[in-house]
Design a protein around this motif. Structure first.
Motif, PDB file in Angstrom:
ATOM      1  N   ILE A  28       2.461   1.659  -3.566  1.00 45.21           N
ATOM      2  CA  ILE A  28       1.487   2.162  -4.541  1.00 45.21           C
ATOM      3  C   ILE A  28       1.320   3.668  -4.391  1.00 45.21           C
ATOM      4  O   ILE A  28       1.277   4.403  -5.378  1.00 45.21           O
ATOM      5  CB  ILE A  28       0.135   1.442  -4.365  1.00 45.21           C
ATOM      6  CG1 ILE A  28       0.257  -0.015  -4.794  1.00 45.21           C
ATOM      7  CG2 ILE A  28      -0.957   2.138  -5.169  1.00 45.21           C
ATOM      8  CD1 ILE A  28      -0.973  -0.854  -4.492  1.00 45.21           C
ATOM      9  N   ARG A  29       1.240   4.136  -3.167  1.00 47.35           N
ATOM     10  CA  ARG A  29       1.053   5.576  -2.947  1.00 47.35           C
ATOM     11  C   ARG A  29       2.293   6.367  -3.387  1.00 47.35           C
ATOM     12  O   ARG A  29       2.153   7.462  -3.950  1.00 47.35           O
ATOM     13  CB  ARG A  29       0.720   5.848  -1.476  1.00 47.35           C
ATOM     14  CG  ARG A  29      -0.700   5.435  -1.097  1.00 47.35           C
ATOM     15  CD  ARG A  29      -0.973   5.658   0.386  1.00 47.35           C
ATOM     16  NE  ARG A  29      -2.309   5.246   0.774  1.00 47.35           N
ATOM     17  CZ  ARG A  29      -3.383   6.029   0.815  1.00 47.35           C
ATOM     18  NH1 ARG A  29      -3.263   7.308   0.488  1.00 47.35           N
ATOM     19  NH2 ARG A  29      -4.554   5.563   1.185  1.00 47.35           N
TER      20      ARG A  29
ATOM     21  N   ARG B   6      -8.436   1.615  -1.562  1.00 52.53           N
ATOM     22  CA  ARG B   6      -7.905   1.863  -2.897  1.00 52.53           C
ATOM     23  C   ARG B   6      -8.698   2.977  -3.589  1.00 52.53           C
ATOM     24  O   ARG B   6      -8.542   3.206  -4.780  1.00 52.53           O
ATOM     25  CB  ARG B   6      -7.958   0.585  -3.747  1.00 52.53           C
ATOM     26  CG  ARG B   6      -7.024  -0.529  -3.286  1.00 52.53           C
ATOM     27  CD  ARG B   6      -5.555  -0.135  -3.379  1.00 52.53           C
ATOM     28  NE  ARG B   6      -4.668  -1.253  -3.023  1.00 52.53           N
ATOM     29  CZ  ARG B   6      -4.206  -1.475  -1.804  1.00 52.53           C
ATOM     30  NH1 ARG B   6      -4.560  -0.657  -0.796  1.00 52.53           N
ATOM     31  NH2 ARG B   6      -3.409  -2.502  -1.564  1.00 52.53           N
ATOM     32  N   ASP B   7      -9.536   3.665  -2.809  1.00 51.85           N
ATOM     33  CA  ASP B   7     -10.341   4.738  -3.396  1.00 51.85           C
ATOM     34  C   ASP B   7      -9.471   5.876  -3.921  1.00 51.85           C
ATOM     35  O   ASP B   7      -9.829   6.549  -4.897  1.00 51.85           O
ATOM     36  CB  ASP B   7     -11.354   5.276  -2.383  1.00 51.85           C
ATOM     37  CG  ASP B   7     -10.699   5.804  -1.111  1.00 51.85           C
ATOM     38  OD1 ASP B   7      -9.796   5.133  -0.580  1.00 51.85           O
ATOM     39  OD2 ASP B   7     -11.098   6.891  -0.657  1.00 51.85           O
TER      40      ASP B   7
ATOM     41  N   ALA C 100      -6.693   5.571  -5.506  1.00 50.29           N
ATOM     42  CA  ALA C 100      -6.274   5.220  -6.862  1.00 50.29           C
ATOM     43  C   ALA C 100      -7.421   5.386  -7.844  1.00 50.29           C
ATOM     44  O   ALA C 100      -7.235   5.850  -8.977  1.00 50.29           O
ATOM     45  CB  ALA C 100      -5.754   3.784  -6.893  1.00 50.29           C
TER      46      ALA C 100
ATOM     47  N   ALA D  54     -10.705  -0.999 -12.215  1.00 46.30           N
ATOM     48  CA  ALA D  54     -10.325  -0.689 -10.834  1.00 46.30           C
ATOM     49  C   ALA D  54     -11.539  -0.640  -9.923  1.00 46.30           C
ATOM     50  O   ALA D  54     -11.511  -1.121  -8.776  1.00 46.30           O
ATOM     51  CB  ALA D  54      -9.565   0.634 -10.773  1.00 46.30           C
TER      52      ALA D  54
ATOM     53  N   ALA E 241       0.832  -1.205   0.000  1.00 46.92           N
ATOM     54  CA  ALA E 241       0.000   0.000   0.000  1.00 46.92           C
ATOM     55  C   ALA E 241       0.869   1.258   0.000  1.00 46.92           C
ATOM     56  O   ALA E 241       0.529   2.249  -0.671  1.00 46.92           O
ATOM     57  CB  ALA E 241      -0.925  -0.002   1.213  1.00 46.92           C
TER      58      ALA E 241
END
Length: 310
Positions: free
Chosen positions: A119-120, A234-235, A237, A308, A116
């Motif tokens: 990804i950020r 994951r909102d 993204a 997604a 996580a």
């Protein structure tokens, strides 16, 4: 080290190559590999700062991580015998510094908060690159518009000549639209800019981690306030994908107008040859390939948004 050695707990048995390929995430992992090394180094510094790891293993691990950062992960770390690049990298570190030191980097951390965070980090980099590209595009539109404030052209509705306007008016309409895209991405950036590191699997860890310290090392504004949300969400993204899909829809509209206006039927604009191609058997043709492919890419981005969300 094989995947069945990396797998822990009560699981045993060997997987077939087809099953390993099905489960592997190596293609996506290449996107976060560099960020993953940064997360490793920040976590290691945090472990050492809090006295969770001794100096000797910390030095050995940091030397190996710096070497990987300078030269990149070896290709064997992406071998699909490992479930993901994190397992491949851990196997490399164990081979490099020994089993006694190599596994200590994972103390107080799960792959959940590790991925996580990666990804950020990567998404923040992507947003900055997109905003820079849009800024260049807006600057170009402003420059061309400034040179054509009195260049008269017809405005169109329903592909029909409507009211007279200027080329500057037309170009500035798109500059305004792209400015909103920049605003959306900048606002999304603030919601991406929180660090999940230290959240572990979802309920944090018993190790006395300093999450604010590692967040600052990695360039985040702050640590994520809720550990469960930090690893599950994951909102952020989806929000960025939504913003890029809106942006591509605008770009697609712009390109479609150029495609229509450049046809032999209309002949309203002439595109530079560098952005066009000819035909293999019809050399008289001038195909607006760049504009057409850009329109197709808008569909690809919209598809990624839908994927997604689902």
């Amino acid at each position: 080290m094989r995947s069945d050695q990396i797998r822990q707990g009560r699981l045993s048995g060997e997987r077939s190559g087809d099953l390993e390929h099905f489960l592997a995430s190596m293609e996506a992992d290449r996107w976060i590999a560099e960020a993953d090394l940064l997360v490793d180094m920040a976590h290691l510094l945090g472990l050492r700062r809090q006295g969770i790891i001794d100096e000797a293993p910390a030095r050995a691990l940091m030397a190996a991580l710096l070497d990987l950062h300078d030269h990149g992960l070896p290709e064997e770390a992406f071998d699909e015998k490992f479930e993901d690049v994190h397992a491949g990298k851990e196997a490399y570190l164990i081979d490099r510094v020994g089993e006694d030191f190599g596994g200590r980097l994972h103390m107080g951390r799960s792959r959940n908060d590790e991925v996580a965070t990666c990804i950020r980090i990567r998404l923040k980099q992507e947003i900055v690159a997109l905003v820079r590209s849009l800024t260049d595009l807006r600057r170009t539109l402003l420059d061309v518009a400034a040179a054509h404030t009195e260049t008269v052209m017809p405005g169109f509705t329903h592909l029909q000549h409507a009211q007279p306007t200027t080329l500057a008016h037309y170009l500035l309409a798109y500059e305004q639209a792209f400015s909103r895209d920049v605003s959306r991405l900048r606002e999304a950036y603030a919601r991406v800019d929180v660090s999940p590191l230290g959240s572990a699997a979802f309920a944090s860890t018993g190790f006395p981690l300093d999450r604010a310290y590692t967040a600052a090392l990695l360039g985040f504004a702050r640590p994520a306030p809720n550990s469960m949300d930090a690893v599950a969400a994951r909102d952020f993204a989806i929000e960025v994908l939504s913003g890029t899909s809106i942006c591509m829809t605008t770009a697609s509209r712009f390109c479609e107008e150029l495609v229509i206006w450049s046809t032999a039927f209309v002949g309203f604009v002439q595109l530079d040859d560098a952005y066009c191609s000819s035909s293999s058997i019809m050399p008289q043709k001038k195909n607006p390939d760049v504009a057409e492919i850009m329109r197709a890419k808008a569909g690809s981005v919209a598809g990624e948004l839908t994927a997604a969300i689902t």
